[in-house]
Design a protein around this motif. Structure first.
Motif, PDB file in Angstrom:
ATOM      1  N   SER A   1       7.357   0.115  -5.943  1.00  0.00           N
ATOM      2  CA  SER A   1       6.876   1.059  -6.322  1.00  0.00           C
ATOM      3  C   SER A   1       5.303   0.763  -6.517  1.00  0.00           C
ATOM      4  O   SER A   1       4.616   0.791  -5.057  1.00  0.00           O
ATOM      5  CB  SER A   1       6.836  -0.473  -7.584  1.00  0.00           C
ATOM      6  OG  SER A   1       5.982   0.241  -9.398  1.00  0.00           O
ATOM      7  N   PHE A   2       5.338   2.684  -7.332  1.00  0.00           N
ATOM      8  CA  PHE A   2       3.622   3.277  -6.621  1.00  0.00           C
ATOM      9  C   PHE A   2       4.099   3.712  -8.009  1.00  0.00           C
ATOM     10  O   PHE A   2       3.551   5.332  -7.804  1.00  0.00           O
ATOM     11  CB  PHE A   2       3.901   3.761  -5.687  1.00  0.00           C
ATOM     12  CG  PHE A   2       2.860   4.060  -4.799  1.00  0.00           C
ATOM     13  CD1 PHE A   2       2.587   5.740  -4.480  1.00  0.00           C
ATOM     14  CD2 PHE A   2       1.341   3.575  -4.897  1.00  0.00           C
ATOM     15  CE1 PHE A   2       1.123   6.269  -3.847  1.00  0.00           C
ATOM     16  CE2 PHE A   2       0.205   4.334  -4.386  1.00  0.00           C
ATOM     17  CZ  PHE A   2       0.424   5.479  -4.085  1.00  0.00           C
TER      18      PHE A   2
ATOM     19  N   CYS B   1       7.067   5.140 -10.458  1.00  0.00           N
ATOM     20  CA  CYS B   1       8.084   6.189  -9.358  1.00  0.00           C
ATOM     21  C   CYS B   1       8.116   4.167  -8.712  1.00  0.00           C
ATOM     22  O   CYS B   1       7.854   3.682  -8.308  1.00  0.00           O
ATOM     23  CB  CYS B   1       7.218   6.429  -8.090  1.00  0.00           C
ATOM     24  SG  CYS B   1       8.237   6.798  -6.528  1.00  0.00           S
ATOM     25  N   GLU B   2       9.751   4.634  -8.180  1.00  0.00           N
ATOM     26  CA  GLU B   2      10.410   3.240  -7.766  1.00  0.00           C
ATOM     27  C   GLU B   2      11.682   3.816  -6.973  1.00  0.00           C
ATOM     28  O   GLU B   2      12.400   4.667  -7.026  1.00  0.00           O
ATOM     29  CB  GLU B   2      11.451   2.595  -8.747  1.00  0.00           C
ATOM     30  CG  GLU B   2      10.236   1.952  -9.672  1.00  0.00           C
ATOM     31  CD  GLU B   2       9.719   1.151  -9.423  1.00  0.00           C
ATOM     32  OE1 GLU B   2      10.363   0.296  -8.924  1.00  0.00           O
ATOM     33  OE2 GLU B   2       8.919   1.052 -10.528  1.00  0.00           O
TER      34      GLU B   2
ATOM     35  N   ARG C   1      -0.317  -0.590  -5.753  1.00  0.00           N
ATOM     36  CA  ARG C   1       0.798  -1.145  -4.918  1.00  0.00           C
ATOM     37  C   ARG C   1       1.004  -2.509  -5.280  1.00  0.00           C
ATOM     38  O   ARG C   1       0.457  -3.027  -3.798  1.00  0.00           O
ATOM     39  CB  ARG C   1       0.211  -0.010  -3.344  1.00  0.00           C
ATOM     40  CG  ARG C   1       2.060  -0.140  -2.646  1.00  0.00           C
ATOM     41  CD  ARG C   1       3.142   1.160  -3.033  1.00  0.00           C
ATOM     42  NE  ARG C   1       4.192   0.756  -2.282  1.00  0.00           N
ATOM     43  CZ  ARG C   1       4.643   0.690  -1.459  1.00  0.00           C
ATOM     44  NH1 ARG C   1       3.465   1.624  -1.084  1.00  0.00           N
ATOM     45  NH2 ARG C   1       5.523   0.862  -0.683  1.00  0.00           N
ATOM     46  N   GLU C   2       1.475  -2.709  -6.614  1.00  0.00           N
ATOM     47  CA  GLU C   2       1.459  -4.736  -6.061  1.00  0.00           C
ATOM     48  C   GLU C   2       3.038  -4.500  -5.484  1.00  0.00           C
ATOM     49  O   GLU C   2       2.764  -5.899  -5.112  1.00  0.00           O
ATOM     50  CB  GLU C   2       1.135  -4.908  -7.178  1.00  0.00           C
ATOM     51  CG  GLU C   2       0.348  -4.570  -8.134  1.00  0.00           C
ATOM     52  CD  GLU C   2       0.394  -5.067  -9.715  1.00  0.00           C
ATOM     53  OE1 GLU C   2       0.930  -5.331 -10.212  1.00  0.00           O
ATOM     54  OE2 GLU C   2      -1.457  -4.996  -9.787  1.00  0.00           O
TER      55      GLU C   2
ATOM     56  N   ASP D   1      -2.518  -1.569  -0.368  1.00  0.00           N
ATOM     57  CA  ASP D   1      -3.093  -0.648   0.256  1.00  0.00           C
ATOM     58  C   ASP D   1      -2.589   0.808  -0.788  1.00  0.00           C
ATOM     59  O   ASP D   1      -1.953   0.730  -0.113  1.00  0.00           O
ATOM     60  CB  ASP D   1      -3.068  -1.173   1.292  1.00  0.00           C
ATOM     61  CG  ASP D   1      -4.197  -0.083   2.148  1.00  0.00           C
ATOM     62  OD1 ASP D   1      -5.338  -0.044   2.233  1.00  0.00           O
ATOM     63  OD2 ASP D   1      -3.499   0.734   3.010  1.00  0.00           O
ATOM     64  N   PHE D   2      -3.891   1.641  -0.725  1.00  0.00           N
ATOM     65  CA  PHE D   2      -3.698   2.515  -0.836  1.00  0.00           C
ATOM     66  C   PHE D   2      -5.071   4.005  -1.007  1.00  0.00           C
ATOM     67  O   PHE D   2      -6.213   3.353  -0.374  1.00  0.00           O
ATOM     68  CB  PHE D   2      -3.191   3.180  -2.381  1.00  0.00           C
ATOM     69  CG  PHE D   2      -4.365   2.296  -3.629  1.00  0.00           C
ATOM     70  CD1 PHE D   2      -3.926   1.146  -4.298  1.00  0.00           C
ATOM     71  CD2 PHE D   2      -5.416   2.847  -4.035  1.00  0.00           C
ATOM     72  CE1 PHE D   2      -4.667   0.794  -5.087  1.00  0.00           C
ATOM     73  CE2 PHE D   2      -6.017   2.127  -4.272  1.00  0.00           C
ATOM     74  CZ  PHE D   2      -5.634   1.335  -5.346  1.00  0.00           C
ATOM     75  N   GLN D   3      -4.840   4.904  -0.431  1.00  0.00           N
ATOM     76  CA  GLN D   3      -6.163   5.656  -0.023  1.00  0.00           C
ATOM     77  C   GLN D   3      -6.294   7.047  -0.905  1.00  0.00           C
ATOM     78  O   GLN D   3      -5.266   7.801  -1.141  1.00  0.00           O
ATOM     79  CB  GLN D   3      -5.876   6.723   1.501  1.00  0.00           C
ATOM     80  CG  GLN D   3      -6.128   5.388   2.490  1.00  0.00           C
ATOM     81  CD  GLN D   3      -5.010   4.223   2.118  1.00  0.00           C
ATOM     82  OE1 GLN D   3      -3.677   4.439   3.016  1.00  0.00           O
ATOM     83  NE2 GLN D   3      -5.606   2.922   3.109  1.00  0.00           N
TER      84      GLN D   3
END
Lengths: 112, 111
Positions: free
Chosen positions: A73-74, A23-24, A68-69, A54-56
């Protein structure tokens, strides 16, 4: 041309294999999301990220992992621990939470 | 947490008629209510949204109404056209500012 791209459109995998969905976004959005959609059902939240690094977990995170670098992008990894991975996966982004979410075209994953 | 119910699950109308889709939510603190249109094999597209400080919002043939007291909101489509045929989802902001979606309404507009 701004928007969200997901690849591939169709993905097939054998049972027991991990697979990563891309995903971009070039909307400069801080927040990104992954949803799962099953036939005749609404969208269910897998993971979300409000900011880089950071992600939850969402409501159905078991068997999935994300990173999530980079802001744009994810990627989502569907692991072999996910018991029923065949579904339509949707990525979305927004300026912040809560704001209007924009969706990508989706990836249809089929486990053979 | 937030729970969103959507009715009907299927709606068939003749071209030119009006269509109404209704949703109820459970969390009285919810303050953002978007509606999405999803065509076959594509991602959802936002068509209209409303925030809790207004009771109605209109955009050409589409309108949304919100009743905070009763905790329900509705999508109204007037002068329906065949290209309006799609699945429509309502949503509400729930706990931790996450969107919670209804189960969708399949709208079929017959020429």
């Amino acid at each position: 041309d701004g928007g969200i791209t997901q690849s591939p459109k169709y993905l097939f995998r054998k049972e027991g294999q991990n697979v990563t969905l891309s995903c971009e976004q070039n909307l400069n959005h801080d927040a990104m999301y992954w949803y799962r959609q099953d036939p005749g059902q609404g969208l269910r939240l897998i993971y979300y990220s409000q900011i880089v690094n950071d992600f939850q977990k969402g409501d159905i995170a078991e068997g999935y992992s994300v990173s999530r670098e980079k802001k744009e992008s994810f990627p989502l990894t569907v692991t072999s621990a996910q018991k029923n991975p065949t579904a339509f996966y949707l990525c979305a982004s927004s300026m912040a939470i809560p704001q209007e979410q924009f969706f990508g075209p989706g990836t249809r994953l089929t486990v053979l | 947490g937030e729970n969103v119910e959507q009715h009907p699950s299927t709606l068939s109308v003749q071209e030119g008629d009006s269509a109404v889709i209704k949703c109820t939510y459970s969390d009285s603190a919810s303050n953002y209510f978007p509606w999405y249109k999803q065509e076959l094999g594509k991602g959802p597209q936002l068509i209209i949204d409303i925030r809790s400080n207004v009771g109605e919002k209109k955009d050409q043939r589409i309108a949304v109404t919100l009743n905070k007291t009763a905790k329900h909101f509705s999508l109204h489509i007037t002068e329906t056209q065949p290209e309006d045929s799609a699945v429509y989802f309502c949503a509400a902001i729930g706990g931790f500012q996450k969107l919670v979606f209804g189960t969708g309404t399949r709208l079929l507009v017959s020429p």
